[in-house]
Design an enzyme around this catalytic site. Structure first.
Site, PDB file in Angstrom:
ATOM      1  N   GLY A 148      51.657  93.365  73.640  1.00  0.00           N
ATOM      2  CA  GLY A 148      51.777  94.228  73.650  1.00  0.00           C
ATOM      3  C   GLY A 148      51.755  95.344  73.278  1.00  0.00           C
ATOM      4  NE  ARG A 149      51.672 100.994  75.829  1.00  0.00           N
ATOM      5  CZ  ARG A 149      50.573 100.430  77.017  1.00  0.00           C
ATOM      6  NH1 ARG A 149      49.786 101.159  76.565  1.00  0.00           N
ATOM      7  NH2 ARG A 149      51.030 100.011  77.973  1.00  0.00           N
ATOM      8  CB  ILE A 150      57.047  96.696  73.659  1.00  0.00           C
ATOM      9  CG1 ILE A 150      57.202  98.401  75.000  1.00  0.00           C
ATOM     10  CG2 ILE A 150      58.540  96.061  73.548  1.00  0.00           C
ATOM     11  CD1 ILE A 150      57.878  98.352  76.289  1.00  0.00           C
TER      12      ILE A 150
ATOM     13  CB  SER B  47      59.468  91.736  80.351  1.00  0.00           C
ATOM     14  OG  SER B  47      60.395  90.801  80.654  1.00  0.00           O
ATOM     15  NE  ARG B  48      59.348  96.034  85.837  1.00  0.00           N
ATOM     16  CZ  ARG B  48      59.988  97.781  84.861  1.00  0.00           C
ATOM     17  NH1 ARG B  48      60.479  97.640  83.949  1.00  0.00           N
ATOM     18  NH2 ARG B  48      59.440  98.516  85.003  1.00  0.00           N
TER      19      ARG B  48
ATOM     20  CD  GLU C  78      65.881  96.058  87.362  1.00  0.00           C
ATOM     21  OE1 GLU C  78      66.289  96.587  87.195  1.00  0.00           O
ATOM     22  OE2 GLU C  78      65.960  94.733  86.603  1.00  0.00           O
TER      23      GLU C  78
ATOM     24  CG  HIS D 280      65.066  98.582  83.911  1.00  0.00           C
ATOM     25  ND1 HIS D 280      64.707  97.745  85.384  1.00  0.00           N
ATOM     26  CD2 HIS D 280      64.709  98.983  83.191  1.00  0.00           C
ATOM     27  CE1 HIS D 280      63.866  97.945  84.740  1.00  0.00           C
ATOM     28  NE2 HIS D 280      63.857  98.862  83.573  1.00  0.00           N
TER      29      HIS D 280
ATOM     30  CB  ALA E  47      65.485  98.518  76.926  1.00  0.00           C
TER      31      ALA E  47
END
Ligand code: GLV
Ligand code: GLV
Length: 323
Positions: A153-155, A234-235, A264, A283, A285
């Site tokens: 995707g975008r990232i 990501s997650r 988290e 977390h 980024a």
């Protein structure tokens, strides 16, 4: 109109919302308890939420006037979007602004892990640096290595642009092929198994969905090179953390860098924390000053548009308003 904001976000965004409506902000450092949010939801028209807030159907039912949920994040797995759409509640998020910032950080994790930057820092501060050593803290070259992007995707695409500057060979896997990007960036499309088997670095850039939950588990680690490094921005739940621990502990893969964990924050007794070959950061980024500020104004714009009954500039479920 009344809006609830679930944490202090950069002032620029809060100001925009305050100019438009009546705002209450949860000022605690930690997320507000779900029960408190349920109570607050009763008379709000809009909600500005964080990825740490669970926004589910019961919460929406407790908020009869709610028309917009603006998530201060690009990911929206914390929101039951189907339930929102069914109730005519529009959901907004903050894509785009954080793409380059997250891609920068992905490279930071990749470089730090490959070249053992954090281990080196700990070594020096622990007073262990006695001399320059021919085999001290040897890492792996990034240049010339193969990078496997899971998700383009975008990232993912922005990480590819950076990786090209490091002369990496870049594979990707996604549900859709991007032949335009293949041509532009010299990417090679492969199936997931081939990507895992050939990559020196595997970097995850998928949203968290039912299909990507534990996408990386025992079988997938089993296909990776023993020298391979996993990067996750990501997650957390995209990775089966127990399987990751076993893969790192047994040397099935070389190391990992995780910006995200499950849960988290990571539990203080999580065995991953005992491993030197697992770099874990909280977390962060998208955490640049400029990006977090832009995310705040973008979330504010989404919120205000939703309150006006318009489709926000960055909607997740524009169909909610067509209903
Ligand atoms: C951060 O993880 C985001 O989804 O914005
Ligand atoms: C390293 O510092 C070198 O000079 O080779």
């Amino acid at each position: 109109m009344k809006v609830y904001v679930t944490r202090l976000i950069p002032e620029e965004g809060l100001d925009m919302v305050r100019r438009y409506c009546d705002v209450e902000v949860w000022e605690g450092e930690l997320p507000l308890p779900y029960e408190v949010l349920l109570e607050k939801a009763r008379d709000i028209d809009g909600l500005l939420s964080l990825l740490t807030d669970r926004i589910d159907a019961p919460l929406m039912d407790a908020a009869p006037k709610l028309r917009v949920i603006s998530n201060y994040a690009v990911g929206y797995d914390n929101i039951d979007v189907t339930a929102a759409t069914q109730r005519g509640i529009i959901v907004g998020h903050t894509p785009g602004v954080l793409t380059e910032t997250v891609a920068d950080f992905t490279m930071a994790l990749l470089l730090a892990t490959a070249r053992r930057v954090v281990e080196g820092e700990r070594f020096v501060k622990a007073g262990k640096w006695k001399t320059w050593g021919p085999t001290l803290l040897l890492g792996r070259d990034v240049h010339g290595a193969t990078l496997g992007l899971v998700g383009l995707g975008r990232i993912g695409a922005s990480v590819a642009r950076r990786a090209r500057g490091f002369a990496m060979r870049i594979l990707y896997h996604d549900i859709a092929r991007r032949e335009d990007l293949e041509r532009e960036l010299g990417l090679i499309y492969t199936d997931f198994e081939t990507l895992l088997g050939e990559s020196d670095f595997v970097s995850l850039h998928v949203p968290l969905t039912e299909d990507t939950h534990h996408l990386m588990s025992k079988d997938q680690f089993g296909l990776m090179k023993p020298t391979a490094i996993l990067i996750n921005t990501s997650r957390g739940p995209v990775v089966d953390q127990q399987a990751l621990y076993e893969a790192l502990k047994s040397g099935r893969i070389a190391s990992a860098a995780m910006d995200v964990t499950d849960p988290e924050p990571i539990a203080p007794d999580d065995p991953l924390l005992s491993l030197d070959n697992c770099l874990i950061v909280p977390h962060m980024a998208s955490a640049s000053i400029a990006t977090r500020t832009k995310m705040a104004t973008m979330a504010a714009e989404n919120l205000i548009a939703g309150l006006r009954g318009e489709i926000p500039p960055h909607p997740v479920n524009p169909e909610a308003l067509r209903r």
